[in-house]
Design a protein around this motif. Structure first.
Motif, short mmCIF file in Angstrom:
data_model
loop_
_atom_site.label_atom_id
_atom_site.label_comp_id
_atom_site.label_asym_id
_atom_site.label_seq_id
_atom_site.Cartn_x
_atom_site.Cartn_y
_atom_site.Cartn_z
N ASP A 372 0.73 -0.89 0.09
CA ASP A 372 -0.17 -0.64 0.20
C ASP A 372 1.00 1.12 0.16
O ASP A 372 1.66 1.73 1.19
CB ASP A 372 -0.68 0.08 1.22
N VAL A 373 1.23 1.87 -1.22
CA VAL A 373 2.06 3.63 -1.40
C VAL A 373 1.15 4.54 -0.94
O VAL A 373 -0.32 4.97 -2.00
CB VAL A 373 1.98 3.41 -2.50
N GLY A 374 1.82 5.43 0.07
CA GLY A 374 0.76 6.30 0.62
C GLY A 374 -0.32 5.48 1.69
O GLY A 374 -1.65 5.93 1.49
N CYS A 375 0.12 4.88 2.62
CA CYS A 375 -0.79 4.50 3.35
C CYS A 375 -1.42 5.09 4.58
O CYS A 375 -3.14 4.48 4.82
CB CYS A 375 0.17 2.90 4.26
N GLY A 376 -1.25 6.11 4.58
CA GLY A 376 -1.17 6.89 5.75
C GLY A 376 -2.00 6.22 6.72
O GLY A 376 -1.12 5.79 7.80
N ASN A 377 -3.03 6.09 7.42
CA ASN A 377 -3.07 5.77 8.60
C ASN A 377 -3.04 4.18 8.76
O ASN A 377 -3.92 3.17 9.80
CB ASN A 377 -4.24 6.08 9.64
N GLY A 378 -3.07 4.10 7.66
CA GLY A 378 -2.94 2.12 7.57
C GLY A 378 -4.56 1.08 8.28
O GLY A 378 -4.68 0.33 7.98
N LYS A 379 -5.96 2.39 6.98
CA LYS A 379 -7.04 1.62 7.65
C LYS A 379 -6.79 0.24 6.27
O LYS A 379 -7.63 -0.27 6.25
CB LYS A 379 -7.47 2.89 7.18
N LEU A 388 -0.50 -11.12 2.77
CA LEU A 388 0.89 -10.27 2.92
C LEU A 388 0.92 -9.01 2.81
O LEU A 388 0.91 -8.61 1.75
CB LEU A 388 2.31 -11.85 2.95
N LYS A 389 0.57 -7.85 4.11
CA LYS A 389 0.42 -6.58 3.72
C LYS A 389 1.84 -6.10 4.29
O LYS A 389 1.70 -5.72 5.73
CB LYS A 389 -1.02 -6.23 3.95
N VAL A 390 2.06 -5.23 3.69
CA VAL A 390 3.02 -4.13 4.03
C VAL A 390 2.60 -2.70 3.07
O VAL A 390 1.86 -2.72 2.02
CB VAL A 390 4.37 -4.25 3.49
N GLY A 391 3.07 -1.63 4.16
CA GLY A 391 2.59 0.13 3.64
C GLY A 391 3.37 0.74 3.32
O GLY A 391 4.98 0.76 4.43
N CYS A 392 4.09 1.90 3.27
CA CYS A 392 5.02 2.85 3.32
C CYS A 392 3.76 4.88 3.36
O CYS A 392 3.26 4.40 2.49
CB CYS A 392 6.16 2.83 2.60
N ASP A 393 4.38 5.08 4.24
CA ASP A 393 3.70 6.78 3.40
C ASP A 393 5.20 7.61 3.93
O ASP A 393 6.46 6.87 4.25
CB ASP A 393 3.48 7.34 4.75
N MET A 394 4.68 9.32 3.54
CA MET A 394 5.88 9.98 3.57
C MET A 394 5.93 10.38 4.90
O MET A 394 6.91 10.71 5.76
CB MET A 394 5.52 10.73 2.66
N SER A 395 4.93 10.10 6.03
CA SER A 395 4.58 11.20 7.01
C SER A 395 4.65 9.90 8.02
O SER A 395 4.51 8.88 8.23
CB SER A 395 2.84 11.59 7.42
N ALA A 396 5.87 10.28 8.92
CA ALA A 396 5.92 9.75 9.63
C ALA A 396 5.38 9.33 10.70
O ALA A 396 4.95 8.50 11.27
CB ALA A 396 7.49 10.30 10.45
N ASN A 397 4.70 10.20 11.13
CA ASN A 397 3.54 10.16 12.42
C ASN A 397 2.12 9.42 11.49
O ASN A 397 1.45 8.97 12.86
CB ASN A 397 2.97 11.90 12.55
N LEU A 398 2.38 9.56 10.45
CA LEU A 398 1.28 8.70 10.66
C LEU A 398 1.96 7.15 10.19
O LEU A 398 1.02 6.62 10.28
CB LEU A 398 0.54 9.22 8.43
#
Length: 567
Positions: A372-379, A388-398
């Motif tokens: 999930d590219v740009g996964c945000g809060n991981g919903k 098997l799910k992996v996410g990434c996002d630019m925002s460290a807080n998200l």
């Protein structure tokens, strides 16, 4: 009935509260007519009507017996007290009244003041004589729904500014100068107005929702209402979209300054009646005249709402980037930094899964590796143990928020994904690449996503659409705004009034007027009831490039070995 008002429940046995179908403003039935219809059957405790959108009302009697008498006599009939001939009342017993339509407990927008009886009956007549003189002279103007007259400077409706180069309208009438003297002596205004617009509204006419241009006028906007009461609706320019209805009585003076001037839209609905926000009684409109006084601004706007400011100046207006360096800077300011700030609020408001995304995930084979590219809060990263799910996002807080929910995430730039080629069977990127400010960067982002997929892998990429209507149907985005406000259409921005490439601030839940724009986000106040120390610092703008039909497909077509399955 349940669909329109979920808090109202029909009773299987008689009660003292009646639902009255085919009544209210939407059906042309006045409050006074409802009162006349039901009063003969016994003491009435309350009548509840709605100003728009609901073709029904509610009547509450002191006793069940009186309500039953009214039901037996009026159900399925056309009451003689109702002037409109084609209205037939349909009644039902309900268990409770809906939430009150009164808004006396609502706080007025900060900086808004309404002064009743600012002018006397005699002064009102003298002001109306001015309008009559204008109507007989050569200085009159007109818009689609009303007559207008300008004094001091001409107001330009295309750009919502004034013509500083002439020709100049006549000076203020003497009675208006006397009113301004009174305003200044009472310290109601800091700047003596030098521009006056008189509007003549016929019953049924309104004004679109708008904010008076920041850069054209000084702080105070002062409007005198004559001849007829009217209800003006104010809506906060933010995601919260708080709305307040304010009654403006005839002969009252309305002063907008500060936050109410710069950060709240105001409008008057196009209808023949208003609903008094204090009593819920209907107010029949007659011809109304407004005198709006403004002071033309001669220097750049210095308001405390820079994110919402519409300064029409080359050195202040944000523009599209002309280089990759400028693009990175713009995205850092209006995307990356914003999401770091609003991460917690974003998480609170983004929890439901989109149906199309859920369908895509449900159709993936068990054991598939998903990115999930740009996964945000991981919903989209939780639940569904088949994948098997992996996410990434630019925002460290998200990323921290998603990780706390048990998601496997990494902080990463979508233009430089830190995974090996072909590592995933499927990929989703939901509402991400529209935050990239150039064609080249959007193309690189899509190429990086497809690099992550094994041969035969599939990706779901979504973006905001420029076209918000299809087959005459409005999108959910526009419907949401309509349901929140139910007032009048908003005016279209005149992009030609701004420098070429200017990024205009978009009004939430309206049709897009350009593809590249800044969309407001308002971070709500703390849940513990504390007020924000600086409310202006909790208003943010996010960059968006909204895609026209076929644009995303054209980008994908430029990627080697990429085949579109559906759009």
């Amino acid at each position: 009935m349940r669909r329109h008002d979920p808090d109202v429940t029909v009773s299987e046995s008689p009660t003292n509260i009646l639902y009255v179908g085919n009544s209210g403003v939407l059906c042309g039935v006045q409050w006074e007519e409802l009162e006349a219809v039901f009063e003969p059957y016994g003491p009435i405790v309350d009548i509840c009507v709605f100003p728009t959108g609901r073709p029904y009302s509610f009547v509450k009697f002191e006793s069940v017996e009186k309500a039953r008498e009214a039901f037996d006599a009026l159900h399925g009939t056309h009451p003689s007290q109702v002037a409109k001939a084609d209205v037939v009342f349909y009644l039902a017993f309900i268990t409770n009244m809906p939430r009150s339509t009164a808004s006396t407990d609502q706080e007025m927008p900060p900086g808004l003041k309404v002064m009743e009886e600012f002018v006397s009956e005699n002064e009102q007549q003298k002001l109306l004589d001015v309008v009559a003189t204008c109507s007989n002279g050569e200085s009159k103007g007109s818009l689609k729904n009303r007559r207008v007259f300008h004094f001091g400077f001409e107001f330009l409706y295309g750009s919502n500014t004034v013509n500083l180069d002439g020709p100049f309208p006549p000076p203020f009438p003497p009675i208006c100068e006397a009113l301004i003297d009174r305003m200044c002596q009472a310290q109601l205004v800091k700047h003596r107005p030098d521009q006056l617009t008189i509007n003549v509204y016929e019953p049924g006419h309104g004004i679109p929702s708008h904010v008076d241009t920041h850069s054209a006028f000084e702080d105070e906007i002062v409007s005198l209402s004559l001849s007829s009461d009217v209800v003006m609706n104010f809506r906060e320019c933010s995601v919260s979209g708080r709305s307040v209805a304010v009654r403006l009585p005839a002969r009252s003076l309305t002063i907008m300054k500060g936050e109410s001037r710069y950060a709240w839209e105001h409008c008057i609905a196009s209808r023949n009646y208003d609903c008094d926000p204090a009593s819920s009684r209907l107010i029949r409109r007659s011809q109304r005249v407004s005198f709006t006084f403004r002071k033309v601004r001669r220097a750049p706007c210095e308001c405390e709402f820079p994110q919402l400011c519409d300064r029409n100046r080359d050195d202040n207006v944000k523009k599209l980037p002309s280089s990759d360096t400028e693009a990175r800077g713009l995205e850092k300011t209006f995307v990356a930094n914003v999401y770091e700030e609003i991460a917690a609020h974003f998480d609170e408001t983004r929890y439901s899964q989109w149906r199309a995304v859920k369908t895509f995930l449900d159709e993936l084979a068990s054991g598939s590796a998903l990115l999930d590219v740009g996964c945000g809060n991981g919903k989209y990263l939780n639940e569904d143990i088949r994948l098997l799910k992996v996410g990434c996002d630019m925002s460290a807080n998200l990323c921290l928020i998603a990780s706390a929910k048990g998601a496997c995430v990494a902080q990463a730039d979508g233009l430089h994904l830190p995974f090996r080629d072909g590592a995933f069977d499927a990929l989703i990127s939901i509402a991400v690449i529209h935050h990239m400010s150039t064609v080249e960067r959007r193309l690189v982002a899509i190429g990086e996503m497809l690099r992550m997929l094994r041969p035969g892998g599939t990706a779901l990429i979504t973006v905001w659409a420029f076209e918000q209507k299809m087959n005459n149907e409005q999108s959910e985005y526009l419907k949401w705004g309509r349901n929140r406000e139910s007032l009048v259409d908003r005016p279209e921005d005149d992009a030609s009034a701004y420098p070429s490439g200017a990024l205009l601030v978009h009004l939430n839940n309206t049709a897009f007027q350009q593809q590249d724009l800044l969309v407001p986000w308002h971070r709500k106040a703390p849940t513990d009831g504390a007020s924000l120390a600086n409310p202006q610092s909790d208003r943010f703008l996010r960059f968006y490039h909204v895609f026209k039909r076929g644009e995303l497909e054209d980008l994908c077509a430029k990627i080697p070995h990429c085949r579109l399955i559906s759009t």
